[in-house]
Design an enzyme around this catalytic site. Structure first.
Site, mmCIF file in Angstrom:
data_model
loop_
_atom_site.group_PDB
_atom_site.id
_atom_site.type_symbol
_atom_site.label_atom_id
_atom_site.label_comp_id
_atom_site.label_asym_id
_atom_site.label_seq_id
_atom_site.Cartn_x
_atom_site.Cartn_y
_atom_site.Cartn_z
ATOM 1 N N ASP A 483 90.744 -10.677 61.579
ATOM 2 C CA ASP A 483 89.499 -10.886 62.316
ATOM 3 C C ASP A 483 88.433 -11.570 61.485
ATOM 4 O OD1 ASP A 483 89.695 -9.941 64.922
ATOM 5 O OD2 ASP A 483 89.457 -7.851 64.326
HETATM 6 C C1 GLC Z 1 91.230 -4.225 62.314
HETATM 7 C C2 GLC Z 1 91.315 -4.709 63.721
HETATM 8 C C3 GLC Z 1 92.542 -5.547 63.918
HETATM 9 C C4 GLC Z 1 92.607 -6.632 62.893
HETATM 10 C C5 GLC Z 1 92.460 -6.088 61.487
HETATM 11 C C6 GLC Z 1 92.357 -7.171 60.460
HETATM 12 O O1 GLC Z 1 92.255 -3.341 62.043
HETATM 13 O O2 GLC Z 1 91.332 -3.629 64.629
HETATM 14 O O3 GLC Z 1 92.568 -6.113 65.199
HETATM 15 O O4 GLC Z 1 93.811 -7.304 63.036
HETATM 16 O O5 GLC Z 1 91.305 -5.289 61.413
HETATM 17 O O6 GLC Z 1 91.177 -7.892 60.555
HETATM 18 C C1 GLC Z 2 88.144 -5.635 62.079
HETATM 19 C C2 GLC Z 2 88.049 -5.775 60.604
HETATM 20 C C3 GLC Z 2 86.645 -5.719 60.146
HETATM 21 C C4 GLC Z 2 85.780 -6.641 60.949
HETATM 22 C C5 GLC Z 2 85.919 -6.360 62.418
HETATM 23 C C6 GLC Z 2 85.116 -7.268 63.271
HETATM 24 O O1 GLC Z 2 87.905 -4.328 62.407
HETATM 25 O O2 GLC Z 2 88.799 -4.800 59.941
HETATM 26 O O3 GLC Z 2 86.562 -5.988 58.786
HETATM 27 O O4 GLC Z 2 84.445 -6.556 60.564
HETATM 28 O O5 GLC Z 2 87.247 -6.447 62.784
HETATM 29 O O6 GLC Z 2 85.237 -6.942 64.620
#
Ligand code: GLC
Ligand code: GLC
Length: 807
Positions: A483
């Protein structure tokens, strides 16, 4: 250092001290009513939606930490204490919290009095039960007061923390026959209320928080328990709460049990009132009546245990390694069920007012619970697919109550479409229910645009092909699995969301990771098309997968490992040519899962690079070296200090991809080593470093550049649960469902030795005995007869099949 121990027989983790490094929590509830409970009684509960229907109040970010819960207090001749230690923090002679499957039992003892509180949500009942047993362990008679306490949340948890100009005037309660009814907003548009009752005569009650606490006091210095006398207060606005006073007498050795019931009740719109302003309590009274006796409560508790016996029976292992057994048989599967129930909504790191259900997250969660609740997985798939758009893209999130896509977050995460294929394929392999592909499913929840689920999968499959960049790799869009890799965002305004800021147009940012996903997941799409008789589509799909693999070999290989991406300008990300962020974990795992580089040595090379650059004793970091300054062209990833989260943190969610990759190249010992590094039961002895619950995975462990290397954060609600269960059950122990049979293909460290997996699937039971470990390529006998290959054909429902795998 440990703060407790596993009791595998009881399927419990036993916490021996209130002084853990962080609240160690558990979840109650399996259908519609849920609670979170910490080992010292903190937490809250809600009906279906942690934001819109929260019954009790909890304060994140507060001091003292873990503020708000179900608190029982005892005043024993002026000595005031809580069996859960908090809130009073009076030292106890004995303390123990047992977190089990859907229940928690907290026991405290002081001054010859023992109090044990069992908390659970019965199967199919919208209530939380607090069964309190008090025992006189001294040799003199005892007479003492006990007080219950909860604080009501004014339903909408976000409003509850923000809208004081309104909220402090609207609180309303009723008290009748010792039961306390919370009816804020019931006078207008709500048709639901909460009730907190007890199956014993009460000596007093309180419903006004200021009376119970004494104005200005914290929970740890509440006035009423100290006075030993309830105020019989009736809340009017301000802070409604519920507390009962019980006067108890116990002979030496005597025990008494009381059942407190905290329920959620709905009335029909035209049946809300008993008389003007007085709620119709018929449903509430019926609920309390169900828990009128200890026997009735015990029977509901037995039902809950039976529910979990049944759920956890479909995959079990017996090996010489207790840690492996308890993770596979109990805790990893339990965590998968919790992620099914909660998605990413409510934990001690997620407030329950934020995130909806992720499209990507929900599909991955499904991989870990499909064998537990296949019918519910089917429903989930249809819900998820209904939020897809006609071009194959999808809302990144949807709201659980409405099942509608979330406009605020929108779309454009270009990995999303492919996850749907993996979720559906996993479901069909488990159940054989190919008919799901014919289900008519809307796009964007618009029934007039319904198409078969198979058509949805086709659009998922085509999406990365249609949205390809200059190298032929899929465009990344807002982000892919990561993300925080926002290659089109270029945000320079503080506080702006990297996920929703208008992307800069005209870029060519491509994702090698999505290409790897395409190679790994695409073959399932081809297989489904072929099984439906659409050979031409299967051939087209296979050709597209082959082309994508070649594109990765031509443009996604850096020499020692797979590249991560190309940025907006077409520059490489994840290359040896840069000083930071040279190598990233995600494409190494997924490209190899897609079979890329497996026959020309590149896969081994990439995995060796992971070992050299990413691995630590606490797991593999996400990329290395971490970024030491903000890189505007990469987005959120570099906003985190080095070693945390997506910037060099250890994501326990993608370590499993590397572990699976190691099993694909047959390196059992490395796969096993990496599994143990991140798996909580193996980290129990370093709980002072890990700091979070040793029975469930956390999303992240601080990486090597962080000063708190090895410290976990964000436990419970993470795709880590499902991916680790997939890894250990399907690739290490090596028993995985396929379309025509159960594949048995173990690849696990020699240390594990002989083991037996029992797998129930499609009505039959398979008892799979693996004779030895440490390598790959087992030969199978099925009911004593040697077979070719490693697929055990599905047997008739009701049968038991004996499989022996020897290396
Ligand atoms: C969090 C989010 C997931 C994403 C991951 C890496 O676990 O829930 O959707 O793939 O972060 O950013
Ligand atoms: C996921 C990631 C986090 C980020 C978020 C944004 O949860 O783990 O680091 O800030 O997505 O939605």
């Amino acid at each position: 250092m440990q703060f407790g121990h596993f009791d595998d027989e009881a399927r419990e983790y036993v916490i021996e001290t209130p002084h853990t490094p962080y609240p160690w929590i558990n979840y109650l509830g399996a259908q519609e009513f849920f609670g979170l409970v910490s080992h010292t009684g903190g937490g809250y509960c809600f009906y279906r939606d942690a934001k819109m229907r929260r019954l009790t109040r909890y304060r994140y970010n507060n001091t003292p930490v873990d503020d708000g819960g179900r608190f029982f207090s005892i005043n024993d001749g002026g000595d005031v204490w809580s069996p859960s230690y908090r809130p009073y923090k009076t030292e106890l002679d004995f303390f123990e919290t047992r977190h089990g499957m859907g229940y928690t039992r907290i026991t405290g003892e002081r001054g010859g009095l023992r109090a044990s509180v069992l908390l659970f949500v019965p199967v199919d009942i919208n209530a939380e039960i607090h069964q309190v047993t008090v025992t006189n362990t001294s040799d003199a008679a005892k007479s003492f007061s006990m007080f219950s306490f909860i604080e009501f949340n004014l339903w909408n948890a976000e409003d509850d923390q923000t809208n004081y100009q309104r909220n402090l005037s609207i609180g309303e309660v009723e008290v009748e026959d010792g039961a306390i009814y919370h009816k804020t907003e019931y006078r207008e548009r709500r048709n639901h209320f909460a009730v907190y009752g007890v199956n014993a005569p009460i000596a007093g009650f309180d419903t006004d928080r200021d009376t119970y606490l004494g104005y200005g006091n914290g929970f740890h210095e509440a006035a009423v328990p100290h006075a030993g006398k309830a105020g019989n207060s009736v809340a009017s606005g301000w802070y409604p709460c519920a507390s009962h006073q019980l006067e108890i007498e116990l002979a030496p050795g005597e025990s008494q049990t009381f059942t407190f019931t905290l329920g959620y009740i709905e009335n029909a719109e035209d049946d809300k009132w008993e008389s003007k302003g007085v709620i119709n309590k018929t449903g509430a009274k019926a609920l309390l009546e169900r828990f009128a006796t200890t026997e009735a409560t015990d029977a509901e508790f037995a039902k809950l245990n039976a529910y979990w016996d049944q759920l956890l029976g479909s995959y079990t292992v017996e090996s010489g390694d207790d840690k492996l057994n308890r993770m596979v048989n109990i805790w990893n599967q339990y965590q998968c069920m919790v992620t099914y129930n909660m998605s990413r909504s409510a934990s001690y790191f997620e407030t329950g007012i934020g995130r909806g259900m992720g499209f990507r997250d929900s599909n991955q969660d499904l991989l870990g619970f499909v064998h537990l609740v296949p019918e519910r997985a089917r429903e989930r798939i249809i819900d998820i697919a209904s939020t897809q758009f006609e071009d194959g893209s999808a809302y990144h999130q949807y709201q659980p109550l409405t099942k509608r896509g979330n406009h605020a977050l929108g779309s454009g995460f270009n990995d999303d479409p492919l996850w749907l294929i993996s979720g559906v394929a996993a479901y069909i392999k488990e159940t054989g229910d190919f008919a799901i592909l014919d289900e008519m499913v809307p796009f964007d929840n618009d029934e007039s645009k319904a198409q078969s689920l198979m058509e949805h999968l086709k659009r998922s499959f085509n999406h990365p092909l249609e949205k390809a960049g200059p190298h032929g790799l899929p465009l990344i869009g807002r982000a892919d699995w990561n993300d925080c890799l926002n290659l089109n965002c270029f945000s320079s305004t503080p506080g702006e969301s990297f996920q929703t800021t208008e992307n800069q147009a005209g870029g060519v940012a491509e994702s090698v990771f999505i290409a790897g996903m395409f190679a790994a997941i695409g073959p399932d799409y081809a297989a489904l098309a072929r099984r439906r008789g659409d050979e031409a589509e299967a051939v087209r799909a296979e050709a597209a997968v082959a082309t994508m693999k070649q594109v990765v070999l031509d443009h996604g290989w850096d020499g020692e490992w797979f590249l991560r991406a190309y940025d907006f300008y077409g520059n490489k990300v994840g290359t040896n040519e840069t000083a930071e962020g040279k190598i990233w974990i995600e494409p190494q795992g997924f490209c190899i899962m897609g079979g890329i580089g497996v026959d020309d040595g590149k896969a081994i090379k990439a995995l060796d690079s992971c070992r050299e650059h990413l691995n630590t004793p606490h797991g593999m970091v996400l990329q290395s070296p971490a970024y030491t300054s903000y890189q505007i062209q990469l987005g959120e990833v570099s906003t985190y200090p080095p070693g945390y989260k997506e910037n060099g943190g250890i994501f326990c969610h993608n370590n499993p991809w590397v572990i699976i990759a190691e099993t694909i190249v047959g390196r059992a010992e490395y796969a096993w080593e990496y599994y143990k590094q991140i798996t909580p039961a193996y980290r129990e002895e370093i709980s002072e470093i890990h700091r979070l619950e040793p029975y469930v995975y956390a999303q992240m462990i601080a990486g090597k550049e962080a000063s708190r290397h090895g410290e976990a954060k964000n436990s419970w609600l993470t795709g880590t649960a499902s991916w680790n269960f997939v890894t250990v059950s399907q690739y290490l122990l090596g028993v995985r469902a396929d379309y025509d049979g159960l594949v048995v293909d173990p690849c696990i460290g020699e240390e594990v030795g002989e083991y037996t997996v029992r797998r129930q699937i499609r009505g039959a039971t398979y008892v799979i005995n693996v004779k030895s470990t440490g390598a790959k390529g087992a030969k199978l006998t099925v009911d004593g007869v040697a077979i070719e290959g490693n697929t055990v054909p599905y047997a008739a429902a009701g049968s038991t099949v004996q499989v022996v795998a020897s290396l």
